[in-house]
Design an enzyme around this catalytic site. Structure first.
Site, PDB file in Angstrom:
ATOM      1  N   GLU A 184       0.877  -1.170   0.151  1.00  0.00           N
ATOM      2  CA  GLU A 184      -0.162   0.049  -0.092  1.00  0.00           C
ATOM      3  C   GLU A 184       0.911   1.352  -0.080  1.00  0.00           C
ATOM      4  O   GLU A 184       0.397   2.206   0.509  1.00  0.00           O
ATOM      5  CB  GLU A 184      -1.070  -0.276   1.158  1.00  0.00           C
ATOM      6  CG  GLU A 184      -1.916  -1.185   1.207  1.00  0.00           C
ATOM      7  CD  GLU A 184      -2.819  -1.132   2.095  1.00  0.00           C
ATOM      8  OE1 GLU A 184      -2.840  -0.423   3.187  1.00  0.00           O
ATOM      9  OE2 GLU A 184      -3.493  -2.477   2.285  1.00  0.00           O
ATOM     10  N   HIS A 386     -18.286 -10.102   6.035  1.00  0.00           N
ATOM     11  CA  HIS A 386     -16.943  -9.449   6.144  1.00  0.00           C
ATOM     12  C   HIS A 386     -16.349 -10.245   7.369  1.00  0.00           C
ATOM     13  O   HIS A 386     -16.699 -10.611   8.433  1.00  0.00           O
ATOM     14  CB  HIS A 386     -16.981  -7.974   6.913  1.00  0.00           C
ATOM     15  CG  HIS A 386     -15.713  -7.199   6.975  1.00  0.00           C
ATOM     16  ND1 HIS A 386     -15.419  -6.731   7.928  1.00  0.00           N
ATOM     17  CD2 HIS A 386     -14.689  -7.240   6.061  1.00  0.00           C
ATOM     18  CE1 HIS A 386     -14.251  -6.392   7.812  1.00  0.00           C
ATOM     19  NE2 HIS A 386     -13.790  -6.430   6.637  1.00  0.00           N
ATOM     20  N   HIS A 387     -15.031 -10.736   6.883  1.00  0.00           N
ATOM     21  CA  HIS A 387     -14.123 -11.603   7.785  1.00  0.00           C
ATOM     22  C   HIS A 387     -12.710 -10.847   7.814  1.00  0.00           C
ATOM     23  O   HIS A 387     -11.956 -11.102   7.082  1.00  0.00           O
ATOM     24  CB  HIS A 387     -13.959 -12.986   7.063  1.00  0.00           C
ATOM     25  CG  HIS A 387     -15.149 -14.001   7.272  1.00  0.00           C
ATOM     26  ND1 HIS A 387     -15.102 -14.844   6.470  1.00  0.00           N
ATOM     27  CD2 HIS A 387     -16.328 -13.821   7.747  1.00  0.00           C
ATOM     28  CE1 HIS A 387     -16.378 -15.855   6.817  1.00  0.00           C
ATOM     29  NE2 HIS A 387     -17.062 -14.804   7.722  1.00  0.00           N
ATOM     30  N   GLU A 388     -12.846  -9.992   9.031  1.00  0.00           N
ATOM     31  CA  GLU A 388     -11.271  -9.362   8.929  1.00  0.00           C
ATOM     32  C   GLU A 388     -10.618 -10.392  10.017  1.00  0.00           C
ATOM     33  O   GLU A 388     -11.149 -10.674  11.242  1.00  0.00           O
ATOM     34  CB  GLU A 388     -11.530  -7.952   9.905  1.00  0.00           C
ATOM     35  CG  GLU A 388     -10.335  -7.301  10.349  1.00  0.00           C
ATOM     36  CD  GLU A 388      -9.360  -7.223   9.200  1.00  0.00           C
ATOM     37  OE1 GLU A 388      -9.341  -6.477   8.261  1.00  0.00           O
ATOM     38  OE2 GLU A 388      -8.078  -7.795   9.344  1.00  0.00           O
ATOM     39  N   HIS A 467      -8.961  -8.030   1.365  1.00  0.00           N
ATOM     40  CA  HIS A 467      -7.999  -6.869   1.424  1.00  0.00           C
ATOM     41  C   HIS A 467      -7.055  -7.126   2.157  1.00  0.00           C
ATOM     42  O   HIS A 467      -6.750  -8.136   2.812  1.00  0.00           O
ATOM     43  CB  HIS A 467      -8.929  -5.930   2.550  1.00  0.00           C
ATOM     44  CG  HIS A 467      -9.592  -4.917   1.365  1.00  0.00           C
ATOM     45  ND1 HIS A 467      -9.944  -3.568   1.465  1.00  0.00           N
ATOM     46  CD2 HIS A 467     -10.472  -5.357   0.368  1.00  0.00           C
ATOM     47  CE1 HIS A 467     -10.731  -3.100   0.475  1.00  0.00           C
ATOM     48  NE2 HIS A 467     -11.033  -4.392  -0.018  1.00  0.00           N
ATOM     49  N   GLU A 468      -5.513  -6.479   2.077  1.00  0.00           N
ATOM     50  CA  GLU A 468      -4.434  -6.872   2.537  1.00  0.00           C
ATOM     51  C   GLU A 468      -4.117  -8.271   2.031  1.00  0.00           C
ATOM     52  O   GLU A 468      -3.776  -9.040   2.685  1.00  0.00           O
ATOM     53  CB  GLU A 468      -4.215  -6.724   3.990  1.00  0.00           C
ATOM     54  CG  GLU A 468      -4.516  -5.562   4.536  1.00  0.00           C
ATOM     55  CD  GLU A 468      -5.954  -5.088   4.815  1.00  0.00           C
ATOM     56  OE1 GLU A 468      -6.317  -3.884   4.382  1.00  0.00           O
ATOM     57  OE2 GLU A 468      -6.507  -5.713   5.317  1.00  0.00           O
ATOM     58  N   GLU A 486      -7.904  -5.810  -2.663  1.00  0.00           N
ATOM     59  CA  GLU A 486      -7.134  -4.514  -2.514  1.00  0.00           C
ATOM     60  C   GLU A 486      -5.741  -4.858  -3.140  1.00  0.00           C
ATOM     61  O   GLU A 486      -5.421  -4.924  -4.222  1.00  0.00           O
ATOM     62  CB  GLU A 486      -7.075  -4.278  -0.963  1.00  0.00           C
ATOM     63  CG  GLU A 486      -6.837  -2.870  -0.875  1.00  0.00           C
ATOM     64  CD  GLU A 486      -6.765  -2.515   0.911  1.00  0.00           C
ATOM     65  OE1 GLU A 486      -7.170  -1.486   1.159  1.00  0.00           O
ATOM     66  OE2 GLU A 486      -6.229  -3.469   1.511  1.00  0.00           O
ATOM     67  N   GLU A 492      -9.137   4.445   1.158  1.00  0.00           N
ATOM     68  CA  GLU A 492      -8.875   4.679   2.608  1.00  0.00           C
ATOM     69  C   GLU A 492      -8.115   5.683   3.096  1.00  0.00           C
ATOM     70  O   GLU A 492      -8.262   6.450   4.015  1.00  0.00           O
ATOM     71  CB  GLU A 492      -9.118   3.316   3.591  1.00  0.00           C
ATOM     72  CG  GLU A 492      -7.612   2.624   2.850  1.00  0.00           C
ATOM     73  CD  GLU A 492      -7.753   1.171   3.234  1.00  0.00           C
ATOM     74  OE1 GLU A 492      -8.742   0.780   3.878  1.00  0.00           O
ATOM     75  OE2 GLU A 492      -6.562   0.397   3.343  1.00  0.00           O
TER      76      GLU A 492
HETATM   77  C1  NOJ Z   1      -8.735  -2.291   5.902  1.00  0.00           C
HETATM   78  C2  NOJ Z   1      -9.412  -2.622   4.495  1.00  0.00           C
HETATM   79  O1  NOJ Z   1      -8.807  -2.094   3.534  1.00  0.00           O
HETATM   80  C3  NOJ Z   1     -10.700  -1.617   5.014  1.00  0.00           C
HETATM   81  O2  NOJ Z   1     -11.441  -1.819   3.705  1.00  0.00           O
HETATM   82  C4  NOJ Z   1     -11.375  -2.113   6.124  1.00  0.00           C
HETATM   83  O3  NOJ Z   1     -12.561  -1.326   6.555  1.00  0.00           O
HETATM   84  C5  NOJ Z   1     -10.627  -2.457   7.306  1.00  0.00           C
HETATM   85  N1  NOJ Z   1      -9.150  -2.992   7.114  1.00  0.00           N
HETATM   86  C6  NOJ Z   1     -11.026  -3.269   8.525  1.00  0.00           C
HETATM   87  O4  NOJ Z   1     -11.310  -4.449   8.067  1.00  0.00           O
HETATM   88 CA    CA Z   2      -6.082  -1.742   3.278  1.00  0.00          CA
END
Ligand code: NOJ
Ligand code: CA
Length: 685
Positions: A184, A386-388, A467-468, A486, A492
């Site tokens: 990034e 969503h799975h962070e 993402h990441e 991403e 962001e």
């Molecule tokens: C980074 C992601 O790019 C973003 O879209 C997301 O809201 C946050 N992480 C939390 O998961």
């Molecule tokens: Ca990100």
């Protein structure tokens, strides 16, 4: 003339530094030309049995002597001592259809050379080099056949080189690899010799205008390739690190394709990225028509503005009430998806510091998942899951199947995943009480993790948007539910302002990151303002252009509903623009300066144009020869006003014009500093 003796050591030293003695003794043992005879690749073998390759374009060298080989943990390196035992060639010309994408049809037209090498002494180990040569690029990979003296192979690194001819006059556009921030960073434009260690794709322009991009295709069960400068104009593949210290494979296996796109200009370079898709295996999932490209809104931007929170509390974003509002907004304007972040438990604390507390099955008390999923469906809208993971990847894998089962039952058919942590901090735990190993986002283990996610999701007809992520190497061809990702600096950063993305960012992305595949950039920030009032460095019209310029089969409508209410004219384009295309063309562009892209809608006869510039204003002439002859189109033009400028309040200055046009016309496209233009060409109904 005999050279005086005293001059020899200097000459020898010089030759040694540039690696030339190798070439002097090397003999060409095999070669292959592209179907249109534009590119030619040659394999050479030195007196020591070292394999190298060269590439020329229209008879002019582009890539000069570049070594090939693998450095192994055990036994001798697979590097030198080889002889050519057999060579075979193949000609392929077929066309396949993308279920969704920038182009419906993709032509796969190449000549292949498979050169089989074997060590002349020692263990008589075998290693094949496969070259596929297209008119606009090459793919090269190692094939390690099954053999008695080579079973389990631990690859510490590769000797693969990419050596540019005439590096003094070459410019590179690149981001560094091996730093904390994954992919990034902002791109740098430097003389090629100032590249240290870079991620791919890396884009290079030679003095004569030839554009190249180095990347890889079909990164499966292997570490991602970084490019490290090892001598002037010479890069060597450096594999992303692994906790075990090596990439571990068992013969027979093939490495990912090492790719070089070669084109006469930036636009042609963008068009040549079919190479990456072509070098991947065909669709393994069968019918994926259940995935529909679409636009989506989200409980998202508020968290980045810090007016809402992911965790439960007075400003929690993912409440039943607020999500209902977002569903209503999506239904009213025809957006299929509603992403909800912060719906599950585990966000309450410093979530990015500990992913082991996330529960992917349990909603927060103020979020009624079942009710909302049903409500969304009743309005022809779908929740997006969503799975962070915050990089507790093994923890996530333990819940993943049940979490996908639950989503599938509720009709949630797309999931955004997340891997927020510094590079090299992916947490892997093979057994419940085993040690925690640290892996890289682009290491072998995590490349396999992504495929576990994608294949488990596919079984339940769920599409995945990480993402990441790991970088894109065209695996969407094989797994078309891996829809986007991403893997670059997205919108962001404009909320956080650390610093906001500069105006050159998007015309830079087109010819660098976008060569690898779709990007969930999350455009459409019409309020042009980040956290605490930080101005976003684009004009309003440029935000619209991004929907055409930065391809993704799911495009976010990223701003807040109350902000869209203020710009009904501009919002109309966001509602109209599709996310799935029949054809793509690039009428003009220069890396990091400007880019114009035109695409034909897959589901109508309409065309769309997006044009973006850096901090400089531009006046571009765009011939409309892509339109059907004999038809008059209504061009609905969304442009920068004459006094628009990304600096200050003038960034909102915006005009809407209509004009009738035909394929014979040339349109003058004026872009303000930091500006853009979006056009819908409406075909006669
Ligand atoms: C980074 C992601 O790019 C973003 O879209 C997301 O809201 C946050 N992480 C939390 O998961
Ligand atoms: Ca990100």
């Amino acid at each position: 003339m005999t050279r005086p003796l005293y001059a020899r050591p200097l000459l020898i030293a010089l030759l040694f530094c540039t690696g030339m003695p190798l070439a002097a003794h090397a003999a060409t043992v095999a070669s292959v030309e592209s179907p249109g005879k534009v590119l030619k690749a040659e394999l050479d073998l030195s007196a020591e049995g070292r394999i190298s390759y060269r590439v020329q374009r229209n008879g002019k060298p582009v890539i000069t002597d570049s070594l090939l080989g693998l450095r192994l943990r055990e036994g001798a390196q697979l590097f030198g001592g080889f002889k050519l035992t057999r060579q075979a060639s193949k000609r392929v010309d077929d066309t396949w259809e993308q279920p969704w994408g920038e182009n419906r049809e993709v032509r796969n037209h190449y000549h292949e050379l498979r050169a089989e090498f074997q060590e002349s002494a020692r263990d008589l180990r075998k290693m094949n080099i496969v070259l596929r040569v297209y008119d606009d690029g090459i793919g090269l990979r190692y094939e390690l056949p099954e053999q008695p003296k080579l079973g389990k192979v631990d690859i510490l690194n590769e000797f693969t080189e990419f050596t540019l001819v005439d590096p003094q006059s070459a410019t590179a556009w690149w981001i560094p690899a091996g730093e904390w921030n994954r992919y990034e960073q902002l791109y740098s434009a430097t003389p090629v010799d100032q590249v240290g260690i870079a991620h791919t794709p890396i884009t290079v322009k030679l003095g004569d205008g030839t554009h190249l991009a180095f990347h890889e295709a079909a990164l499966v069960d292997y570490s991602g390739m970084w490019l490290q400068r090892v001598a002037p104009g010479k890069f060597r593949a450096a594999l992303a690190p692994n906790a075990s210290g090596a990439v571990s494979r068992q013969t027979p296996f093939t490495t990912p394709w090492r790719t070089i796109q070669i084109a006469p200009n930036a636009g042609a370079l963008y068009q040549s990225s079919n190479l990456i898709l072509n070098l991947n295996e065909p669709n393994k999932l069968g019918d994926v028509s259940w995935f529909k490209p679409h636009k989506y809104v989200g409980v998202w931007w508020g968290m980045h503005l810090e007016t809402q929170t992911w965790g439960v509390g007075p400003n929690h974003g993912a409440t039943t009430e607020y999500t209902k509002k977002m569903i209503d907004f999506a239904a009213e304007h025809g957006f299929r998806g509603v992403l909800v972040e912060g719906w599950n438990t585990g966000w309450e604390h410093e979530w990015f510091a500990n992913g082991w507390v996330f529960d992917f099955l349990k909603a927060t008390p103020d979020f009624d998942l079942e009710q909302l999923a049903a409500y969304a469906k009743s309005k022809q809208v779908r929740l997006i899951g969503h799975h962070e993971t915050a990089c507790a990847v093994s923890h996530y894998e333990r819940q993943m199947q049940a979490a996908f089962d639950m989503y599938a039952k509720l009709g949630v058919d797309a999931v955004k995943t997340g891997y927020v942590c510094d590079a090299g901090q992916i947490e892997r735990q093979d057994h419940a009480d085993g040690p925690i190993l640290r892996e890289w986002h682009d290491g072998q283990w995590n490349s396999n993790h992504h495929l576990r996610v994608v294949t488990e999701a596919a079984k339940r007809r769920i599409a995945i948007n990480p993402h990441e992520p790991i970088k894109d190497t065209g695996l969407r061809r094989t797994y078309p539910n891996w829809i986007t990702r991403e893997g670059a600096r997205g919108m962001e950063y404009n909320a956080w302002g650390v610093p906001p993305n500069p105006p050159e960012h998007e015309p830079m992305l087109v010819f660098t990151r976008m060569l690898s595949g779709p990007f969930d950039f999350t455009p459409g920030l019409l309020s042009l303002t980040g956290k605490g009032g930080i101005p976003i460095q684009t004009t309003l019209a440029k935000q619209l252009a991004l929907y055409v310029v930065l391809y993704s089969p799911v495009q976010m409508v990223a701003d807040l509903p109350e902000h869209y209410a203020k710009y009904p004219d501009a919002f109309k384009f966001i509602k109209d623009v599709p996310a799935d295309w029949e054809f793509t063309r690039v009428p003009n562009g220069e890396v990091g300066d400007y880019a114009t892209i035109v695409r034909k809608d897959r589901n109508s006869e309409d065309w769309y144009l997006g044009s973006v510039t850096d901090e400089h204003p531009r006046t571009l002439q765009v011939p409309l020869d892509f339109l059907d002859r004999g038809k008059t189109y209504q061009a609905q033009i969304y442009r920068d006003a004459d006094d628009a400028d990304y600096r200050g309040e003038k960034r909102y200055a915006f005009e809407r014009d209509d004009q009738n046009v035909t394929a014979q016309d040339t349109l003058t496209v004026r872009l303000a500093p930091g500006g853009g233009q979006a056009i819908r060409f409406v075909a006669p109904r």
